[in-house]
Scaffold this motif. Sequence first.
Motif, PDB file in Angstrom:
ATOM      1  N   VAL A 109       0.430  -2.343  -6.411  1.00  0.00           N
ATOM      2  CA  VAL A 109       0.782  -3.600  -5.746  1.00  0.00           C
ATOM      3  C   VAL A 109       0.758  -4.753  -6.747  1.00  0.00           C
ATOM      4  O   VAL A 109       1.631  -5.629  -6.733  1.00  0.00           O
ATOM      5  CB  VAL A 109      -0.179  -3.883  -4.569  1.00  0.00           C
ATOM      6  CG1 VAL A 109       0.018  -5.302  -4.033  1.00  0.00           C
ATOM      7  CG2 VAL A 109       0.041  -2.865  -3.453  1.00  0.00           C
ATOM      8  N   LEU A 110      -0.228  -4.753  -7.634  1.00  0.00           N
ATOM      9  CA  LEU A 110      -0.330  -5.796  -8.651  1.00  0.00           C
ATOM     10  C   LEU A 110       0.896  -5.790  -9.568  1.00  0.00           C
ATOM     11  O   LEU A 110       1.431  -6.846  -9.916  1.00  0.00           O
ATOM     12  CB  LEU A 110      -1.607  -5.600  -9.474  1.00  0.00           C
ATOM     13  CG  LEU A 110      -2.022  -6.747 -10.386  1.00  0.00           C
ATOM     14  CD1 LEU A 110      -2.329  -7.994  -9.556  1.00  0.00           C
ATOM     15  CD2 LEU A 110      -3.231  -6.355 -11.229  1.00  0.00           C
ATOM     16  N   MET A 111       1.353  -4.598  -9.945  1.00  0.00           N
ATOM     17  CA  MET A 111       2.532  -4.499 -10.796  1.00  0.00           C
ATOM     18  C   MET A 111       3.802  -4.978 -10.071  1.00  0.00           C
ATOM     19  O   MET A 111       4.703  -5.554 -10.694  1.00  0.00           O
ATOM     20  CB  MET A 111       2.737  -3.050 -11.251  1.00  0.00           C
ATOM     21  CG  MET A 111       1.708  -2.560 -12.245  1.00  0.00           C
ATOM     22  SD  MET A 111       2.007  -0.837 -12.682  1.00  0.00           S
ATOM     23  CE  MET A 111       0.702  -0.543 -13.876  1.00  0.00           C
ATOM     24  N   CYS A 112       3.880  -4.718  -8.779  1.00  0.00           N
ATOM     25  CA  CYS A 112       5.083  -5.065  -8.008  1.00  0.00           C
ATOM     26  C   CYS A 112       5.083  -6.513  -7.514  1.00  0.00           C
ATOM     27  O   CYS A 112       6.128  -7.002  -7.066  1.00  0.00           O
ATOM     28  CB  CYS A 112       5.211  -4.131  -6.804  1.00  0.00           C
ATOM     29  SG  CYS A 112       5.532  -2.407  -7.240  1.00  0.00           S
TER      30      CYS A 112
ATOM     31  N   LEU B 295      -3.499   9.087  -2.484  1.00  0.00           N
ATOM     32  CA  LEU B 295      -3.634   7.630  -2.543  1.00  0.00           C
ATOM     33  C   LEU B 295      -5.102   7.234  -2.575  1.00  0.00           C
ATOM     34  O   LEU B 295      -5.925   7.738  -1.839  1.00  0.00           O
ATOM     35  CB  LEU B 295      -2.963   7.012  -1.313  1.00  0.00           C
ATOM     36  CG  LEU B 295      -2.778   5.503  -1.328  1.00  0.00           C
ATOM     37  CD1 LEU B 295      -1.849   5.096  -2.454  1.00  0.00           C
ATOM     38  CD2 LEU B 295      -2.211   5.041   0.014  1.00  0.00           C
ATOM     39  N   SER B 296      -5.409   6.317  -3.470  1.00  0.00           N
ATOM     40  CA  SER B 296      -6.760   5.762  -3.527  1.00  0.00           C
ATOM     41  C   SER B 296      -6.630   4.241  -3.593  1.00  0.00           C
ATOM     42  O   SER B 296      -5.616   3.716  -4.061  1.00  0.00           O
ATOM     43  CB  SER B 296      -7.500   6.275  -4.766  1.00  0.00           C
ATOM     44  OG  SER B 296      -6.921   5.733  -5.938  1.00  0.00           O
ATOM     45  N   PRO B 297      -7.645   3.518  -3.138  1.00  0.00           N
ATOM     46  CA  PRO B 297      -7.575   2.054  -3.168  1.00  0.00           C
ATOM     47  C   PRO B 297      -7.305   1.494  -4.557  1.00  0.00           C
ATOM     48  O   PRO B 297      -6.564   0.531  -4.725  1.00  0.00           O
ATOM     49  CB  PRO B 297      -8.957   1.626  -2.641  1.00  0.00           C
ATOM     50  CG  PRO B 297      -9.407   2.766  -1.800  1.00  0.00           C
ATOM     51  CD  PRO B 297      -8.866   3.995  -2.474  1.00  0.00           C
ATOM     52  N   GLY B 298      -7.895   2.121  -5.576  1.00  0.00           N
ATOM     53  CA  GLY B 298      -7.714   1.637  -6.933  1.00  0.00           C
ATOM     54  C   GLY B 298      -6.273   1.759  -7.386  1.00  0.00           C
ATOM     55  O   GLY B 298      -5.693   0.817  -7.960  1.00  0.00           O
ATOM     56  N   ARG B 299      -5.657   2.949  -7.156  1.00  0.00           N
ATOM     57  CA  ARG B 299      -4.263   3.154  -7.553  1.00  0.00           C
ATOM     58  C   ARG B 299      -3.328   2.221  -6.774  1.00  0.00           C
ATOM     59  O   ARG B 299      -2.396   1.654  -7.335  1.00  0.00           O
ATOM     60  CB  ARG B 299      -3.860   4.608  -7.317  1.00  0.00           C
ATOM     61  CG  ARG B 299      -4.549   5.605  -8.249  1.00  0.00           C
ATOM     62  CD  ARG B 299      -3.855   6.950  -8.170  1.00  0.00           C
ATOM     63  NE  ARG B 299      -4.584   7.956  -8.927  1.00  0.00           N
ATOM     64  CZ  ARG B 299      -5.419   8.841  -8.374  1.00  0.00           C
ATOM     65  NH1 ARG B 299      -5.638   8.828  -7.076  1.00  0.00           N
ATOM     66  NH2 ARG B 299      -6.037   9.731  -9.130  1.00  0.00           N
ATOM     67  N   LEU B 300      -3.594   2.094  -5.473  1.00  0.00           N
ATOM     68  CA  LEU B 300      -2.758   1.225  -4.647  1.00  0.00           C
ATOM     69  C   LEU B 300      -2.830  -0.222  -5.128  1.00  0.00           C
ATOM     70  O   LEU B 300      -1.806  -0.926  -5.197  1.00  0.00           O
ATOM     71  CB  LEU B 300      -3.213   1.312  -3.186  1.00  0.00           C
ATOM     72  CG  LEU B 300      -2.410   0.461  -2.191  1.00  0.00           C
ATOM     73  CD1 LEU B 300      -0.947   0.895  -2.175  1.00  0.00           C
ATOM     74  CD2 LEU B 300      -3.015   0.550  -0.795  1.00  0.00           C
TER      75      LEU B 300
ATOM     76  N   PRO C  26       2.661   8.580 -14.410  1.00  0.00           N
ATOM     77  CA  PRO C  26       2.396   9.913 -14.975  1.00  0.00           C
ATOM     78  C   PRO C  26       0.926  10.133 -15.324  1.00  0.00           C
ATOM     79  O   PRO C  26       0.410  11.246 -15.203  1.00  0.00           O
ATOM     80  CB  PRO C  26       3.271   9.943 -16.236  1.00  0.00           C
ATOM     81  CG  PRO C  26       4.369   8.981 -15.941  1.00  0.00           C
ATOM     82  CD  PRO C  26       3.729   7.885 -15.153  1.00  0.00           C
ATOM     83  N   SER C  27       0.250   9.083 -15.752  1.00  0.00           N
ATOM     84  CA  SER C  27      -1.167   9.237 -16.115  1.00  0.00           C
ATOM     85  C   SER C  27      -2.088   9.086 -14.910  1.00  0.00           C
ATOM     86  O   SER C  27      -3.230   9.533 -14.942  1.00  0.00           O
ATOM     87  CB  SER C  27      -1.551   8.189 -17.178  1.00  0.00           C
ATOM     88  OG  SER C  27      -1.346   6.870 -16.660  1.00  0.00           O
ATOM     89  N   ALA C  28      -1.606   8.442 -13.860  1.00  0.00           N
ATOM     90  CA  ALA C  28      -2.425   8.249 -12.661  1.00  0.00           C
ATOM     91  C   ALA C  28      -1.509   8.340 -11.444  1.00  0.00           C
ATOM     92  O   ALA C  28      -1.060   7.318 -10.926  1.00  0.00           O
ATOM     93  CB  ALA C  28      -3.128   6.895 -12.707  1.00  0.00           C
ATOM     94  N   PRO C  29      -1.195   9.555 -10.977  1.00  0.00           N
ATOM     95  CA  PRO C  29      -0.263   9.723  -9.856  1.00  0.00           C
ATOM     96  C   PRO C  29      -0.694   8.910  -8.633  1.00  0.00           C
ATOM     97  O   PRO C  29      -1.885   8.738  -8.376  1.00  0.00           O
ATOM     98  CB  PRO C  29      -0.328  11.223  -9.575  1.00  0.00           C
ATOM     99  CG  PRO C  29      -0.787  11.826 -10.858  1.00  0.00           C
ATOM    100  CD  PRO C  29      -1.708  10.825 -11.477  1.00  0.00           C
ATOM    101  N   LEU C  30       0.300   8.435  -7.911  1.00  0.00           N
ATOM    102  CA  LEU C  30       0.015   7.604  -6.742  1.00  0.00           C
ATOM    103  C   LEU C  30      -0.649   8.408  -5.638  1.00  0.00           C
ATOM    104  O   LEU C  30      -1.491   7.895  -4.899  1.00  0.00           O
ATOM    105  CB  LEU C  30       1.319   6.985  -6.227  1.00  0.00           C
ATOM    106  CG  LEU C  30       1.212   5.962  -5.096  1.00  0.00           C
ATOM    107  CD1 LEU C  30       0.344   4.788  -5.521  1.00  0.00           C
ATOM    108  CD2 LEU C  30       2.584   5.494  -4.656  1.00  0.00           C
TER     109      LEU C  30
END
Length: 201
Positions: free
Chosen positions: A80-83, A71-76, A64-68
């Motif tokens: 991925v780190l969380m998953c 797509l940007s490399p930072g968000r991706l 919600p604070s940073a929609p996917l």
Amino acid sequence: MSQINVSTDPGAVARPVHTAFTVSVVPDLLVRRAALARKGLVGLILSIVISAAITGSLLMSYLPSAPLFPLSPGRLFVVVLMCTPTLYALGRLLVRIIRRHDLRRALKALVPGQVMRIERLGLVLRHVDRVEYLPWSEVAAVRGVRRWDTPGPELRVERTDGTHWAVPFSILDVLPGGIDGGLYAYSGGRLNLDMIVCDDI
């Protein structure tokens, strides 16, 4: 041709005798291995459920604070780190299921009792439908080989024609050191059990 003496005693253990050293698959050992495999599988599934719940909570608080999208490399990278923990656990589960399936398939090809007999003149190997006599002149090597699809490495007898016979160490009643000693003694020092690639078992 030498004959293999198949034990009918479920509690039989491998032992050196006057003419041979035997290596066996023991039914009780197979039952314990299967129970451990099931227990490990249940624990792994529970860890996946917990990991997935934590990952879901993190994603719900982050997106919600940073929609996917866009797509940007930072968000991706963050997603991925969380998953990663959940994906790693799922990968381990998949490997464990494949190993269990392949171990069951290997067990169906084995008859409880003696599976290998080390004699003065060669090896006697048990197959599901026959017994094979292999003179020392036809044995290229006996080694431990790592397999990703079985629980632990397997004992492999390599023939000079390029084929091999194999059985997982995890279902045998003799440790690698015992097999090594039997090979060296009965082959007259010509053969050892090569455990270079899996010397940590």
